[in-house]
Design an enzyme around this catalytic site. Sequence first.
Site, PDB file in Angstrom:
ATOM      1  N   ARG A   1      -9.121  13.014  -3.519  1.00 51.07           N
ATOM      2  CA  ARG A   1      -7.992  13.292  -2.638  1.00 51.07           C
ATOM      3  C   ARG A   1      -7.881  14.768  -2.315  1.00 51.07           C
ATOM      4  NH1 ARG A   1      -3.354  10.236  -4.496  1.00 51.07           N
ATOM      5  NH2 ARG A   1      -4.470   8.790  -3.152  1.00 51.07           N
ATOM      6  N   TYR A   2      -8.100  15.586  -3.303  1.00 56.56           N
ATOM      7  CA  TYR A   2      -8.003  17.034  -3.116  1.00 56.56           C
ATOM      8  C   TYR A   2      -9.410  17.586  -2.917  1.00 56.56           C
ATOM      9  CZ  TYR A   2      -3.373  16.278  -5.128  1.00 56.56           C
ATOM     10  OH  TYR A   2      -2.106  15.836  -5.376  1.00 56.56           O
TER      11      TYR A   2
ATOM     12  N   ARG B   1     -11.370  18.528  -6.571  1.00 59.10           N
ATOM     13  CA  ARG B   1     -11.269  17.782  -7.824  1.00 59.10           C
ATOM     14  C   ARG B   1     -11.112  16.280  -7.582  1.00 59.10           C
ATOM     15  NH1 ARG B   1      -6.910  20.438  -6.183  1.00 59.10           N
ATOM     16  NH2 ARG B   1      -4.787  19.816  -6.681  1.00 59.10           N
TER      17      ARG B   1
ATOM     18  N   CYS C   1       2.362   0.619 -20.809  1.00 64.81           N
ATOM     19  CA  CYS C   1       3.644   1.176 -20.395  1.00 64.81           C
ATOM     20  C   CYS C   1       4.259   0.290 -19.320  1.00 64.81           C
ATOM     21  CB  CYS C   1       3.468   2.573 -19.800  1.00 64.81           C
ATOM     22  SG  CYS C   1       2.689   3.738 -20.903  1.00 64.81           S
TER      23      CYS C   1
ATOM     24  N   CYS D   1       3.975   1.657 -15.744  1.00 59.82           N
ATOM     25  CA  CYS D   1       2.631   2.038 -15.308  1.00 59.82           C
ATOM     26  C   CYS D   1       2.492   1.986 -13.787  1.00 59.82           C
ATOM     27  CB  CYS D   1       1.588   1.115 -15.931  1.00 59.82           C
ATOM     28  SG  CYS D   1      -0.098   1.566 -15.470  1.00 59.82           S
TER      29      CYS D   1
ATOM     30  N   ARG E   1      -0.434   2.058 -12.364  1.00 63.23           N
ATOM     31  CA  ARG E   1      -1.671   1.329 -12.069  1.00 63.23           C
ATOM     32  C   ARG E   1      -1.661  -0.046 -12.715  1.00 63.23           C
ATOM     33  NH1 ARG E   1      -4.604   6.258 -13.669  1.00 63.23           N
ATOM     34  NH2 ARG E   1      -4.301   7.660 -11.896  1.00 63.23           N
TER      35      ARG E   1
ATOM     36  N   ASP F   1       6.922   6.391  -9.402  1.00 59.30           N
ATOM     37  CA  ASP F   1       6.245   5.930  -8.188  1.00 59.30           C
ATOM     38  C   ASP F   1       6.851   4.664  -7.599  1.00 59.30           C
ATOM     39  OD1 ASP F   1       4.325   7.910  -8.063  1.00 59.30           O
ATOM     40  OD2 ASP F   1       2.979   6.856  -9.446  1.00 59.30           O
TER      41      ASP F   1
ATOM     42  N   ASP G   1       4.739  12.072  -6.214  1.00 61.06           N
ATOM     43  CA  ASP G   1       3.398  11.736  -5.740  1.00 61.06           C
ATOM     44  C   ASP G   1       3.616  10.924  -4.468  1.00 61.06           C
ATOM     45  OD1 ASP G   1       0.652  11.635  -5.689  1.00 61.06           O
ATOM     46  OD2 ASP G   1       0.467  11.075  -7.804  1.00 61.06           O
TER      47      ASP G   1
ATOM     48  N   LYS H   1       0.533  15.052  -4.871  1.00 61.73           N
ATOM     49  CA  LYS H   1       1.738  15.500  -5.583  1.00 61.73           C
ATOM     50  C   LYS H   1       2.438  16.609  -4.806  1.00 61.73           C
ATOM     51  CE  LYS H   1      -0.552  14.469  -9.893  1.00 61.73           C
ATOM     52  NZ  LYS H   1      -1.879  14.196  -9.311  1.00 61.73           N
TER      53      LYS H   1
END
Length: 440
Positions: free
Chosen positions: A122-123, A126, A139, A142, A144, A303, A340, A347
Site C-alpha cells: 500500500r505504501y 513497505r 480477538c 479482529c 481480519r 475498523d 485506517d 492510516k
Amino acid sequence: MSIYNEHQQEIADKIDDNVKTSKWKNWKWQMQHVVKTPEQCENLLGISFDDEEKRNLTKTISKFPASVTPYYLSLIDKNDYKNDPVFKQSFPSIEELHVCENEMSDPLAEEKDSPAPGITHRYPDRVLFTISNTCAMYCRHCTRKRKVGDEDYIPNKGMIKTGIKYIRDTPQIRDVLLSGGDPLMLSDEYLDWILTEIKSIPHVEVVRIGTRIPVVLPYRVTDDLIAVLKKHKPLWINTHFNHPREITTSSREALDKLSDAGIPLGNQSVLLAGINDCPRIMKALVHLLVQNRVRPYYMYQCDLSEGLTHFRTPVGKGIEIIESLIGHTSGFAVPTYVIDAPGGGGKIPVMPNYLISWSTNKVVLRNYEGVIATYKEPDSYTPVFCDRNCSKCDLQLNLKGADEYLSTGIADLLSDAEEIISLVPKENERFDRRTEIGSE
Ligand SMILES: *Cc1c(COP(=O)(O)O)cnc(C)c1O
C-alpha cells in the site's frame, strides 16, 4: 506449589493432572488446552452463564470461533466477568452477528492492494506480509476475521516463497511487516527460514513483526525463540496490549526477554468501547508500557469490519484520550491516534488542534493547559528553490540513487520540482466536462 496465584492453579488443576509451573509455562501445553466453548469457560472459571447468554455465545462462536489460552483466561475476574476487559476481548457478544450497512469483510481493501498472496503493498517503501493464519487467542475485535481459522488462507511454503519473490523483485521495499494471524505461532525453524530469506534481500533494511504473543501467550517467548530473533537484527516488534490488566508478571518477563535481546518494542492498541475507552485507563496502560520498555506506537480507531459495531466509539473519544495525554505525560508515552481509512487509504493520524491562528510572521498556539502562546516567525528566511538536484545543493544531503521519484500526494503539491498544482478526484464531473469541450 502454586503457579502464580490460586486462581491460576485452580484452572490448571481442572485442565490436567499435576500441573506444575513448568507445565503451565509450556506454550505447547497452553495451546493444547485452548478454551473454545462456553462450557469449558464456565467450568474453568467456576461461573455459570444463564440460558440466554449460553445460547448467544454458542450461536456466535459457531460463526466466528473462539479460542483462548488458559493463561489469558486466568486473567478474567470471574466475579465481574461481564465487564471484564479480558473476557470481552476473548468471548463474543451476540452483537457480532449484527452486520451493519457500512461494514465490510475487508474494510482496508488488503486483498485489492495485494500483488502476491499474503502481501499488501500500500505504501511506497513497505509491505504487509501475512505469514500465518492463526493466533493463540482470537480477538473478538479482529479486523481480519475473514482470515482467522479459515482453512483457505493457511499460507503454505509455496505461497510464502511467492511473497518473498515479490519482495526480492521490488527494490522500493525497504521495510517488511510480518503479520497474520500471529507470526510467532510458527515454529522457530520456519520463522528462522522466513527471516533468513527476507534478510538476504539487499534492499530490505528492516523487518517488523506484529504479534499479540506477549499479551495472550507470553510463554511462547522462549530462549530458543529469542536466539532465532536475535540473529535477524534489525528486527522490530509491535505488540498489542489494550488494557492495564494485561500487564502481568508473565507478560513482563516476555517483554523483558525481548528487550534484553535488543529488539525495540512498540505497542498498537485498539480503542474499544467498554474496554479501554477511558482517558484514565489509557494513561495507566501507556505508563505500564513504558515502564516495561514498550513504546506506545499507535492507538487505532476500531475498523469497519463486520460485526464490530458494539466495539466502536466516536472519533471524539480518541481525541479526548490524546488530549488527556499530550503534555500531561511523557512525550514518548503518547501513541499516534490513527484511523485506517476504509477502502485502502491507509492510516491517517488524528489529533486535537494546537495551531489556533496564523499571520504572515506569527503563529498562535495553545498548549495542553489552555495557555495561548505566540511564536514569532523569522523576518527573513531565504527559501531555497529545490529542483531535486542534490549534488548542486548547499545542504549536504548527497542522496545517492535517491528515492526521489517516490515523492507523491500532498508532498508533491508542496514541492518546487513538480509541475502539479492540484489533485483532482478521478471521476470529477467538472473535469470531465473540460476534456469534452477541449476535444471538440
Ligand atoms: C499499517 C500498515 C503498514 C505499516 O504502516 P506504518 O505506519 O509504517 O507502521 C504497512 N502496510 C500496510 C498495508 C499497513 O496496514
